[in-house]
Design a protein around this motif. Structure first.
Motif, PDB file in Angstrom:
ATOM      1  N   ILE A 157       0.815  -1.215   0.000  1.00  0.00           N
ATOM      2  CA  ILE A 157       0.000   0.000   0.000  1.00  0.00           C
ATOM      3  C   ILE A 157       0.850   1.268   0.000  1.00  0.00           C
ATOM      4  O   ILE A 157       0.327   2.362  -0.239  1.00  0.00           O
ATOM      5  CB  ILE A 157      -0.982   0.009   1.185  1.00  0.00           C
ATOM      6  N   ASP A 158       2.143   1.152   0.298  1.00  0.00           N
ATOM      7  CA  ASP A 158       3.078   2.260   0.073  1.00  0.00           C
ATOM      8  C   ASP A 158       4.473   1.673  -0.059  1.00  0.00           C
ATOM      9  O   ASP A 158       4.755   0.577   0.421  1.00  0.00           O
ATOM     10  CB  ASP A 158       3.006   3.337   1.147  1.00  0.00           C
ATOM     11  N   ILE A 159       5.355   2.408  -0.771  1.00  0.00           N
ATOM     12  CA  ILE A 159       6.669   1.844  -1.061  1.00  0.00           C
ATOM     13  C   ILE A 159       7.694   2.954  -1.245  1.00  0.00           C
ATOM     14  O   ILE A 159       7.364   4.074  -1.652  1.00  0.00           O
ATOM     15  CB  ILE A 159       6.616   0.944  -2.324  1.00  0.00           C
ATOM     16  N   SER A 160       8.943   2.641  -0.922  1.00  0.00           N
ATOM     17  CA  SER A 160      10.092   3.497  -1.183  1.00  0.00           C
ATOM     18  C   SER A 160      11.259   2.564  -1.481  1.00  0.00           C
ATOM     19  O   SER A 160      11.140   1.341  -1.325  1.00  0.00           O
ATOM     20  CB  SER A 160      10.397   4.382   0.025  1.00  0.00           C
ATOM     21  N   PRO A 161      12.413   3.104  -1.895  1.00  0.00           N
ATOM     22  CA  PRO A 161      13.557   2.220  -2.146  1.00  0.00           C
ATOM     23  C   PRO A 161      14.038   1.464  -0.899  1.00  0.00           C
ATOM     24  O   PRO A 161      14.754   0.475  -1.013  1.00  0.00           O
ATOM     25  CB  PRO A 161      14.641   3.187  -2.646  1.00  0.00           C
ATOM     26  N   SER A 162      13.652   1.934   0.281  1.00  0.00           N
ATOM     27  CA  SER A 162      14.142   1.294   1.506  1.00  0.00           C
ATOM     28  C   SER A 162      13.132   0.367   2.172  1.00  0.00           C
ATOM     29  O   SER A 162      13.497  -0.433   3.033  1.00  0.00           O
ATOM     30  CB  SER A 162      14.576   2.359   2.518  1.00  0.00           C
ATOM     31  N   GLY A 163      11.854   0.468   1.802  1.00  0.00           N
ATOM     32  CA  GLY A 163      10.868  -0.382   2.457  1.00  0.00           C
ATOM     33  C   GLY A 163       9.471  -0.187   1.918  1.00  0.00           C
ATOM     34  O   GLY A 163       9.241   0.593   0.985  1.00  0.00           O
ATOM     35  N   CYS A 164       8.533  -0.893   2.521  1.00  0.00           N
ATOM     36  CA  CYS A 164       7.141  -0.802   2.077  1.00  0.00           C
ATOM     37  C   CYS A 164       6.221  -1.183   3.236  1.00  0.00           C
ATOM     38  O   CYS A 164       6.670  -1.639   4.289  1.00  0.00           O
ATOM     39  CB  CYS A 164       6.879  -1.722   0.888  1.00  0.00           C
ATOM     40  N   ARG A 165       4.941  -0.967   3.025  1.00  0.00           N
ATOM     41  CA  ARG A 165       3.931  -1.453   3.966  1.00  0.00           C
ATOM     42  C   ARG A 165       3.024  -2.411   3.216  1.00  0.00           C
ATOM     43  O   ARG A 165       2.469  -2.074   2.167  1.00  0.00           O
ATOM     44  CB  ARG A 165       3.124  -0.307   4.575  1.00  0.00           C
ATOM     45  N   PHE A 166       2.916  -3.615   3.773  1.00  0.00           N
ATOM     46  CA  PHE A 166       2.180  -4.716   3.163  1.00  0.00           C
ATOM     47  C   PHE A 166       0.910  -4.953   3.969  1.00  0.00           C
ATOM     48  O   PHE A 166       0.966  -5.069   5.193  1.00  0.00           O
ATOM     49  CB  PHE A 166       3.076  -5.961   3.172  1.00  0.00           C
ATOM     50  N   ALA A 167      -0.235  -4.997   3.305  1.00  0.00           N
ATOM     51  CA  ALA A 167      -1.513  -5.184   3.986  1.00  0.00           C
ATOM     52  C   ALA A 167      -2.153  -6.487   3.543  1.00  0.00           C
ATOM     53  O   ALA A 167      -2.136  -6.834   2.363  1.00  0.00           O
ATOM     54  CB  ALA A 167      -2.455  -4.014   3.696  1.00  0.00           C
ATOM     55  N   ILE A 168      -2.720  -7.193   4.516  1.00  0.00           N
ATOM     56  CA  ILE A 168      -3.353  -8.478   4.230  1.00  0.00           C
ATOM     57  C   ILE A 168      -4.567  -8.645   5.128  1.00  0.00           C
ATOM     58  O   ILE A 168      -4.543  -8.259   6.305  1.00  0.00           O
ATOM     59  CB  ILE A 168      -2.355  -9.641   4.423  1.00  0.00           C
ATOM     60  N   THR A 198      14.777  -9.805  -0.736  1.00  0.00           N
ATOM     61  CA  THR A 198      15.112 -10.145   0.653  1.00  0.00           C
ATOM     62  C   THR A 198      14.754  -8.956   1.546  1.00  0.00           C
ATOM     63  O   THR A 198      15.148  -7.822   1.272  1.00  0.00           O
ATOM     64  CB  THR A 198      16.608 -10.457   0.788  1.00  0.00           C
ATOM     65  N   SER A 199      13.990  -9.207   2.602  1.00  0.00           N
ATOM     66  CA  SER A 199      13.449  -8.119   3.418  1.00  0.00           C
ATOM     67  C   SER A 199      13.399  -8.535   4.883  1.00  0.00           C
ATOM     68  O   SER A 199      13.687  -9.681   5.237  1.00  0.00           O
ATOM     69  CB  SER A 199      12.040  -7.757   2.927  1.00  0.00           C
ATOM     70  N   TYR A 200      12.983  -7.561   5.712  1.00  0.00           N
ATOM     71  CA  TYR A 200      12.889  -7.813   7.154  1.00  0.00           C
ATOM     72  C   TYR A 200      11.615  -7.163   7.697  1.00  0.00           C
ATOM     73  O   TYR A 200      11.326  -6.004   7.397  1.00  0.00           O
ATOM     74  CB  TYR A 200      14.109  -7.236   7.885  1.00  0.00           C
ATOM     75  N   ILE A 201      10.868  -7.909   8.475  1.00  0.00           N
ATOM     76  CA  ILE A 201       9.689  -7.357   9.133  1.00  0.00           C
ATOM     77  C   ILE A 201      10.144  -6.525  10.316  1.00  0.00           C
ATOM     78  O   ILE A 201      10.875  -7.000  11.182  1.00  0.00           O
ATOM     79  CB  ILE A 201       8.736  -8.475   9.590  1.00  0.00           C
ATOM     80  N   ALA A 219      19.598  -3.906   2.015  1.00  0.00           N
ATOM     81  CA  ALA A 219      20.361  -2.909   1.271  1.00  0.00           C
ATOM     82  C   ALA A 219      20.976  -3.480  -0.006  1.00  0.00           C
ATOM     83  O   ALA A 219      21.195  -2.750  -0.985  1.00  0.00           O
ATOM     84  CB  ALA A 219      21.455  -2.327   2.161  1.00  0.00           C
ATOM     85  N   SER A 220      21.236  -4.783  -0.031  1.00  0.00           N
ATOM     86  CA  SER A 220      21.851  -5.406  -1.210  1.00  0.00           C
ATOM     87  C   SER A 220      20.902  -5.515  -2.390  1.00  0.00           C
ATOM     88  O   SER A 220      21.331  -5.856  -3.499  1.00  0.00           O
ATOM     89  CB  SER A 220      22.369  -6.799  -0.836  1.00  0.00           C
ATOM     90  N   GLU A 221      19.613  -5.225  -2.158  1.00  0.00           N
ATOM     91  CA  GLU A 221      18.605  -5.377  -3.204  1.00  0.00           C
ATOM     92  C   GLU A 221      18.317  -4.077  -3.955  1.00  0.00           C
ATOM     93  O   GLU A 221      17.370  -4.012  -4.733  1.00  0.00           O
ATOM     94  CB  GLU A 221      17.295  -5.901  -2.581  1.00  0.00           C
ATOM     95  N   GLN A 222      19.124  -3.027  -3.741  1.00  0.00           N
ATOM     96  CA  GLN A 222      18.795  -1.712  -4.296  1.00  0.00           C
ATOM     97  C   GLN A 222      18.719  -1.700  -5.817  1.00  0.00           C
ATOM     98  O   GLN A 222      17.822  -1.081  -6.390  1.00  0.00           O
ATOM     99  CB  GLN A 222      19.801  -0.672  -3.804  1.00  0.00           C
ATOM    100  N   VAL A 223      19.640  -2.352  -6.495  1.00  0.00           N
ATOM    101  CA  VAL A 223      19.619  -2.362  -7.965  1.00  0.00           C
ATOM    102  C   VAL A 223      18.347  -3.019  -8.467  1.00  0.00           C
ATOM    103  O   VAL A 223      17.658  -2.502  -9.368  1.00  0.00           O
ATOM    104  CB  VAL A 223      20.864  -3.093  -8.518  1.00  0.00           C
TER     105      VAL A 223
END
Length: 237
Positions: A157-168, A198-201, A219-223
Motif C-alpha cells: 500500500i506504500d513503497i520506497s527504495p528502503s521499504g514498504c507497507r504490506f496489507a493483508i 530479501t526483506s525484514y519485518i 540494502a543489497s537489493e537496491q539495484v
C-alpha cells in the motif's frame, strides 16, 4: 503551528490536527512515559482513555507497590509521553504533560494533563508513495508456488527504495508476524515474472481483520528494487 518535512508541531487548544493525532491513541495502546524528577524513570503504560482538552488516563505501573516511586508518581510531577504510529505514516509522537491526579480505587490509575503542544517526527529516512501493488510474503526464498499455503497474499500500500507497507486480510485467529527475515514477491509489469526481494519485518499492526506489516528491504537489493520501481513508473527521490 509549524510544519516541515521531518517534524510537525501542534500548539494551543485542540485543533483538527491535534484531534487527528489522538485518533491513534485508542484504549489499550501501550505508550512510553518518562519522568525526570527527582531521577529519570521510564514506564510502558496502557492507555485507558482520554477526555479531549482535559486529561488522559493511564494504568498505574503494575510493578509498582503501594510505596514504590512515591517521590515520582505524585501530583504535579512533569513527564514526557511518547508513542509510535506504525501505520502508513510511520511517526513518533511526543508531548510534555504532568500528573493531575492518581486514583487507587477501584483501579490504580494516573490522570495526565491534556497536552497543549504535540510534536511528531518521521521515522523513515525516505518518503513512501501510496501504491496498490499485489504481492506475496514468504519465509523461504524458494516458496514460489502459487498454491503454497506458506505464501501470504496481500497488497503493497506504500513503497520506497528502503521499504514498504504490506496489507493483508486475515482471520481472527491469525497470529501477527514476528520480526524476522522474509522474502517479498512482486510481479514485474515488464514480463509478469516474480521479483523476490530479501526483506525484514520491522513492525505490524492489526486493525479489525487487516494486518499491516512494516517491511525494510535489504540494502543489497537496491539495484533490483530501482529497476522494479522504474518498471512501475514509481519515481521516488
Amino acid at each position: 503551528m509549524e510544519t516541515n518535512k521531518n517534524n510537525t508541531t501542534v500548539e494551543d487548544k485542540p485543533t483538527e490536527d491535534q484531534k487527528k493525532f489522538f485518533l491513534d491513541l485508542l484504549p489499550g495502546k501501550l505508550i512510553d512515559i518518562q519522568f525526570n524528577n527527582p531521577i529519570q524513570v521510564r514506564f510502558k503504560l496502557t492507555l485507558i482513555g482520554y477526555d479531549t482538552g482535559k486529561y488522559l488516563i493511564l494504568k498505574y505501573p503494575a510493578q509498582a507497590g503501594k510505596n514504590d516511586y512515591s517521590d515520582i508518581l505524585v501530583e504535579g510531577n512533569g513527564a514526557i509521553v511518547r508513542y509510535i504510529i506504525e501505520d502508513e505514516r510511520g511517526e513518533c509522537v511526543a508531548f510534555s504533560t504532568s500528573i493531575l491526579a492518581i486514583s487507587f480505587r477501584p483501579e490504580r490509575l494516573i490522570y495526565l494533563a491534556y497536552p497543549k503542544k504535540i510534536e511528531s517526527r518521521q521515522l523513515r529516512e525516505t518518503s513512501r508513495l501510496p501504491t496498490h501493488i499485489p504481492a506475496k510474503i514468504s519465509l523461504h526464498k524458494g516458496d514460489i508456488d502459487a498454491d503454497n499455503k506458506s505464501l501470504l497474499h496481500g497488497l503493497i500500500i506504500d513503497i520506497s527504495p528502503s521499504g514498504c507497507r504490506f496489507a493483508i486480510h486475515v482471520s481472527s485467529g491469525f497470529v501477527a508476524l514476528k520480526k524476522r527475515q522474509v522474502f517479498v514477491h512482486i510481479l514485474s509489469p515488464l514480463d509478469n515474472e516474480p521479483v523476490i526481494i530479501t526483506s525484514y519485518i520491522r513492525n505490524n499492526q492489526m486493525k479489525g481483520n487487516r494486518l499491516s506489516v512494516g517491511i525494510e528491504f535489504d540494502a543489497s537489493e537496491q539495484v533490483k528494487l530501482n529497476k522494479l520501481l522504474e518498471a512501475y513508473s514509481i519515481d521516488i527521490d
